[in-house]
Motif scaffolding. Structure first.
Motif, PDB file in Angstrom:
ATOM      1  N   GLN A  82       0.541  -1.101  -0.316  1.00  0.00           N
ATOM      2  CA  GLN A  82      -0.062   0.377  -0.326  1.00  0.00           C
ATOM      3  C   GLN A  82       0.819   1.096   0.294  1.00  0.00           C
ATOM      4  O   GLN A  82       0.407   2.092  -0.235  1.00  0.00           O
ATOM      5  N   VAL A  83       2.075   0.836  -0.166  1.00  0.00           N
ATOM      6  CA  VAL A  83       3.298   2.154   0.406  1.00  0.00           C
ATOM      7  C   VAL A  83       4.120   2.276  -0.755  1.00  0.00           C
ATOM      8  O   VAL A  83       4.684   1.704  -1.479  1.00  0.00           O
ATOM      9  N   VAL A  84       4.365   3.819  -1.464  1.00  0.00           N
ATOM     10  CA  VAL A  84       4.828   3.785  -2.225  1.00  0.00           C
ATOM     11  C   VAL A  84       5.980   4.910  -2.396  1.00  0.00           C
ATOM     12  O   VAL A  84       5.463   6.050  -2.214  1.00  0.00           O
ATOM     13  N   LEU A  85       7.257   4.426  -2.156  1.00  0.00           N
ATOM     14  CA  LEU A  85       8.306   5.959  -1.719  1.00  0.00           C
ATOM     15  C   LEU A  85       8.353   6.916  -2.703  1.00  0.00           C
ATOM     16  O   LEU A  85       8.387   6.088  -3.976  1.00  0.00           O
ATOM     17  N   THR A  86       8.289   8.210  -3.013  1.00  0.00           N
ATOM     18  CA  THR A  86       8.913   9.249  -4.160  1.00  0.00           C
ATOM     19  C   THR A  86      10.157   9.350  -3.736  1.00  0.00           C
ATOM     20  O   THR A  86      10.410  10.262  -2.270  1.00  0.00           O
ATOM     21  N   ASN A  87      10.480   9.990  -4.503  1.00  0.00           N
ATOM     22  CA  ASN A  87      11.372  11.719  -5.155  1.00  0.00           C
ATOM     23  C   ASN A  87      11.051  12.815  -4.578  1.00  0.00           C
ATOM     24  O   ASN A  87      10.705  14.076  -4.888  1.00  0.00           O
ATOM     25  N   TYR A 246      14.983   4.144  -9.611  1.00  0.00           N
ATOM     26  CA  TYR A 246      15.538   4.273  -9.018  1.00  0.00           C
ATOM     27  C   TYR A 246      15.702   6.675  -8.008  1.00  0.00           C
ATOM     28  O   TYR A 246      17.206   6.534  -7.862  1.00  0.00           O
ATOM     29  N   SER A 247      14.375   6.594  -7.858  1.00  0.00           N
ATOM     30  CA  SER A 247      13.637   8.254  -8.187  1.00  0.00           C
ATOM     31  C   SER A 247      14.533   8.221  -6.934  1.00  0.00           C
ATOM     32  O   SER A 247      14.549   9.439  -6.562  1.00  0.00           O
ATOM     33  N   VAL A 248      14.188   7.540  -5.572  1.00  0.00           N
ATOM     34  CA  VAL A 248      14.966   7.831  -4.612  1.00  0.00           C
ATOM     35  C   VAL A 248      16.200   7.286  -4.511  1.00  0.00           C
ATOM     36  O   VAL A 248      16.707   5.715  -3.864  1.00  0.00           O
ATOM     37  N   ASN A 249      17.168   8.324  -4.130  1.00  0.00           N
ATOM     38  CA  ASN A 249      18.743   8.071  -3.895  1.00  0.00           C
ATOM     39  C   ASN A 249      19.292   7.202  -2.952  1.00  0.00           C
ATOM     40  O   ASN A 249      17.945   7.800  -1.326  1.00  0.00           O
ATOM     41  N   SER A 250      19.874   6.132  -2.784  1.00  0.00           N
ATOM     42  CA  SER A 250      20.252   6.104  -1.715  1.00  0.00           C
ATOM     43  C   SER A 250      21.036   6.484  -0.250  1.00  0.00           C
ATOM     44  O   SER A 250      20.266   5.831   0.626  1.00  0.00           O
ATOM     45  N   LEU A 251      21.028   7.585  -0.155  1.00  0.00           N
ATOM     46  CA  LEU A 251      21.441   8.868   0.932  1.00  0.00           C
ATOM     47  C   LEU A 251      19.781   8.415   1.719  1.00  0.00           C
ATOM     48  O   LEU A 251      19.345   8.751   2.694  1.00  0.00           O
ATOM     49  N   ALA A 252      19.010   9.427   0.902  1.00  0.00           N
ATOM     50  CA  ALA A 252      17.778   9.343   1.056  1.00  0.00           C
ATOM     51  C   ALA A 252      16.652   7.621   1.973  1.00  0.00           C
ATOM     52  O   ALA A 252      16.992   8.245   3.027  1.00  0.00           O
ATOM     53  N   LEU A 253      17.478   6.941   1.648  1.00  0.00           N
ATOM     54  CA  LEU A 253      16.477   5.700   1.619  1.00  0.00           C
ATOM     55  C   LEU A 253      17.346   5.411   3.140  1.00  0.00           C
ATOM     56  O   LEU A 253      16.579   4.801   3.654  1.00  0.00           O
ATOM     57  N   ALA A 254      18.622   5.688   3.546  1.00  0.00           N
ATOM     58  CA  ALA A 254      19.281   5.293   4.609  1.00  0.00           C
ATOM     59  C   ALA A 254      19.039   6.055   5.778  1.00  0.00           C
ATOM     60  O   ALA A 254      18.828   5.852   6.063  1.00  0.00           O
ATOM     61  N   CYS A 255      18.554   7.117   4.955  1.00  0.00           N
ATOM     62  CA  CYS A 255      17.982   8.292   6.136  1.00  0.00           C
ATOM     63  C   CYS A 255      16.987   8.269   6.977  1.00  0.00           C
ATOM     64  O   CYS A 255      16.486   8.780   8.257  1.00  0.00           O
ATOM     65  N   LEU A 256      15.697   7.507   6.059  1.00  0.00           N
ATOM     66  CA  LEU A 256      14.383   7.161   6.763  1.00  0.00           C
ATOM     67  C   LEU A 256      14.255   6.904   7.547  1.00  0.00           C
ATOM     68  O   LEU A 256      13.935   6.897   8.505  1.00  0.00           O
ATOM     69  N   PRO A 257      14.668   5.846   7.922  1.00  0.00           N
ATOM     70  CA  PRO A 257      14.474   4.867   9.279  1.00  0.00           C
ATOM     71  C   PRO A 257      14.599   5.479  10.112  1.00  0.00           C
ATOM     72  O   PRO A 257      14.194   5.275  10.969  1.00  0.00           O
ATOM     73  N   PRO A 258      16.310   6.372  10.276  1.00  0.00           N
ATOM     74  CA  PRO A 258      16.800   6.849  11.723  1.00  0.00           C
ATOM     75  C   PRO A 258      15.587   7.507  11.772  1.00  0.00           C
ATOM     76  O   PRO A 258      15.517   8.412  13.387  1.00  0.00           O
ATOM     77  N   ALA A 259      15.485   8.518  10.718  1.00  0.00           N
ATOM     78  CA  ALA A 259      14.131   9.545  10.901  1.00  0.00           C
ATOM     79  C   ALA A 259      13.053   9.087  11.463  1.00  0.00           C
ATOM     80  O   ALA A 259      12.178   9.772  12.103  1.00  0.00           O
ATOM     81  N   LEU A 260      12.331   8.270  11.204  1.00  0.00           N
ATOM     82  CA  LEU A 260      11.048   7.175  11.756  1.00  0.00           C
ATOM     83  C   LEU A 260      11.034   7.296  13.096  1.00  0.00           C
ATOM     84  O   LEU A 260      10.452   7.549  13.993  1.00  0.00           O
TER      85      LEU A 260
END
Ligand SMILES: Cc1ncc(COP(=O)(O)O)c(C=O)c1O
Length: 365
Positions: A82-87, A246-260
């Motif tokens: 149900q979830v799609v991550l985007t840029n 690949y529109s969501v880059n790896s830096l953003a993906l790495a940062c998302l879990p600690p942000a949450l």
């Protein structure tokens, strides 16, 4: 190599030729940035720690969105499909429009609202139908219902809305979705944290409801470009086809879990903004400046005919604010982002000086 002489240049599509250029106010921005509704301070320190540890080897790999989508889904209480991550939400809006809007369809928008809905729609063959809010800038529910036609294919509702700060109620959203089963109802909850109410839980039961969230506002990650769409699995499946893998880059993906994970940080920041908003609103009231009630991290104020000078003098005083005069029904109105209490106390002092210099009391008072 010598440049080839070109007598004929490739022409873009007619709709693209007719598009207005979008120019956000950039350049010379060494000031308190109260003009983009960003987090005015910082992201969580936990995000910075993760960012600092990213290896160069990790950068050689294409990013993998799915594992992080699972984490986000768990956080939101949905299933991963149900979830799609985007840029950013901007890409989410673009992808949603590409997925659902056919030539001749109608995109229905209450206005004033977030500019990018119209920008993305204007590159498609869709007709944009707008419903103007009244002077109170409240959500124009009745007008919106009356504007629905069999060609209505998407209704985009920023909730809270920008630049007004107004909200549509849960009951209104449910009613709209019920009236147009053939249309996607996009509820853009970019400012959700400052409002605290959501319709995310309704994606389980309303088959045409899609919710957007961003990490650009409360989380302070606008530079990483992270947003998401949450909606029924059937709809999200089509959106995934359109999205670049690949529109969501790896830096953003790495940062998302600690942000949450760092919920206390977001709660603290939101608490600061909500307290600062109340102080700022009181200061506006005391100065006799008309304002609209806001459930977001900004306040729209009535400055009147001196709006451009007001914005310039505020900038000279070290505070960037956003002139919304060209938005429908917003002539003379300026939007001011709310930051922390300390920042806003400084902004209030610049505001008072600016109002005094220009001899402004809101013209509508
Ligand atoms: C209502 C609304 N939606 C979306 C966005 C953009 O979000 P993002 O930075 O995730 O693209 C904004 C930014 O100002 C906004 O006001």
């Amino acid at each position: 190599m010598r440049k080839m002489a070109a007598t004929i240049l490739p022409a873009p599509r007619l709709r693209v030729q007719a598009m207005k250029e979008y120019h956000p106010p950039l350049g010379n921005r060494d000031a308190l940035r109260l003009d983009f509704n960003e987090n005015t301070l910082a992201c969580s320190p936990k995000v910075r720690e993760v960012l600092a540890k990213i290896s160069s080897g990790a950068l050689t790999r294409y990013p993998e969105r799915e594992p992080v989508e699972r984490i986000v889904a768990e956080h939101l209480g949905t299933v991963p499909q149900q979830v799609v991550l985007t840029n950013g939400v901007d890409e989410a809006i673009h992808a949603l429009f590409e997925t659902f809007l056919e030539s001749g369809d109608e995109l229905l928008l209450p206005v004033p609202t977030y500019t990018m809905y119209e920008v993305y729609a204007s590159a498609t063959e869709v007709r944009v139908v707008t419903v103007q809010a009244g002077d109170d800038l409240k959500f124009p529910f009745d007008g919106l219902i009356a504007a629905i036609t069999p060609r209505t294919k998407i209704i985009a509702l920023a909730n809270p809305n920008s630049p007004s700060g107004s909200v549509a109620t849960r009951a209104q959203i449910i009613e709209i979705a019920r009236r147009v089963p053939q249309a996607v109802i996009l509820v853009d909850e970019a400012y959700f944290h400052f409002h605290g109410e959501t319709v995310l839980d309704l994606i389980e039961t309303i088959p045409n409801l899609v919710v957007a969230r961003t990490f650009s506002k409360a989380y302070g990650l606008a530079g990483l470009r992270l947003g998401l769409l949450a909606g029924p699995v059937e709809l999200m499946r089509w959106v995934r086809r359109v999205l670049s893998p690949y529109s969501v880059n790896s830096l953003a993906l790495a940062c998302l879990p600690p942000a949450l994970e760092d919920e206390p940080y977001v709660e603290w920041y939101v608490g600061e903004v909500v307290a600062a908003r109340a102080e700022f609103e009181s200061a506006l009231d005391a100065a006799g400046v008309r304002r609209w009630p806001s459930s977001a991290n900004f306040v729209l104020v009535e400055i009147g005919s001196k709006h451009a000078e007001f914005v310039r003098l505020m900038h000279e005083g070290g505070v960037l604010v956003r002139d919304r005069s060209s938005d429908p029904g917003c002539d003379g109105r300026v939007r001011i982002t709310i930051g922390t209490r300390e920042q806003m106390r400084g902004a209030i002092s610049v505001l008072r000086t600016t109002l005094a210099t220009l001899g402004i009391k809101s013209e509508a008072q």
